[in-house]
Design an enzyme around this catalytic site. Structure first.
Site, PDB file in Angstrom:
ATOM      1  CG  ASP A  22      -2.182   0.893   1.102  1.00  0.00           C
ATOM      2  OD1 ASP A  22      -2.254   1.566   0.153  1.00  0.00           O
ATOM      3  OD2 ASP A  22      -2.886   1.016   2.153  1.00  0.00           O
ATOM      4  CG  ASN A  70      -7.252  -1.979  -6.134  1.00  0.00           C
ATOM      5  OD1 ASN A  70      -6.554  -2.823  -5.829  1.00  0.00           O
ATOM      6  ND2 ASN A  70      -7.886  -1.206  -5.314  1.00  0.00           N
TER       7      ASN A  70
END
Ligand code: FPP
Length: 250
Positions: A22, A70
């Site tokens: 991340d 996503n």
């Protein structure tokens, strides 16, 4: 001088490390660049961490590369990520083979663009005989999706008479997950300061140790990995037992 790597007890290495990579977007933003610049630089960290894990003797490395959620990002970012993934996969096959690393992928792979799916399947096939480490990319993956898929398959087997309801227990259930051929991760690493699980390996992380670091993924290097492993090795994994039970070996 003793290095961080020397502090790792090779006898107690996690067999399986899972990573939520991340912070690519924030890393790029800090530099006044587009988000995709962060993803491009994240590839270097994927390479470094895969290499470090294989060198140490970790058997399974699982990376959260693209979640079901996503898909909701801008079409430009999704397209760029898909192109980056297939390009990287194709470019890295030789290195994977040189290092005896098997590529694997889990998730709703049919949702991937065809060119990406084909590149992935080709690389998986070309590395299938490698034994040193399995590198699993989670693509179009979410833990809830995976659990629902397993429940559906089990229900179909019961309906067709192949399976008796009484046979369904935790062990049987986990055989229908996409990770059925790997041990659960002992260690989960998440970069960028976020301390969430974000729908990743919900079933498999039941007893994993979590390691969070503020470092953004593109900056996460081998030394950061060693720190995570040292931290893991300094913890006591009790699996619901008491400390005394563990020392008494009960
Ligand atoms: C999270 O950062 C990262 C991703 C969604 C993509 C991960 C992809 C790579 C590292 C590229 C290459 C990968 C492989 C396996 C070859 P973010 O975009 O959520 O960052 P932010 O939270 O700062 O916005």
């Amino acid at each position: 001088m003793e290095t961080l790597k020397d502090k790792i007890d090779i006898e107690r290495l996690p067999q399986h490390i899972a990573v939520i990579m991340d912070g690519n977007g924030r890393w790029a933003k800090e530099k006044g660049k587009m988000r995709i610049f962060g993803h491009q630089n994240g590839v270097g960290a994927v390479r470094a961490i895969s290499e470090a894990c294989a060198e140490l003797g970790v058997k399974y490395l699982t990376l959260y590369a693209f979640s079901t959620e996503n898909w909701n990002r801008s079409q430009i970012e999704v397209d760029a990520l898909m192109r980056l993934l297939s390009k990287t996969i194709a470019e890295e096959v030789k290195t994977l083979n040189d290092n005896d690393i098997r590529l694997n992928a889990i998730g709703d792979l049919k949702r991937l663009p065809k060119y990406n799916y084909d590149a992935l399947m080709k690389a998986i096939d070309e590395t299938k005989d490698n034994k040193r480490m399995t590198l699993t990319l989670c693509l179009s993956y979410s833990g809830r999706w995976e659990i629902a898929q397993a429940a559906k398959t089990l229900a179909e087997k019961v309906k067709s008479g192949e399976l008796d309801i009484e046979q369904i227990d935790e062990n049987a259930f986990s055989k229908y997950l996409s990770t059925n051929d790997m041990p659960d991760p002992e260690l989960l690493i998440r970069t960028s300061g976020e301390e969430r699980i974000s729908n990743f390996l919900l079933w498999q992380l039941a007893y994993s140790e979590f390691y969070f670091t503020d470092v953004f993924w593109p900056d996460f290097g081998k030394e950061n990995l060693y720190s995570a492993i040292v931290s893991y090795q300094n913890r006591e994994r009790r699996f619901g037992k008491t400390s005394e039970q563990l020392t008494d070996n009960k």
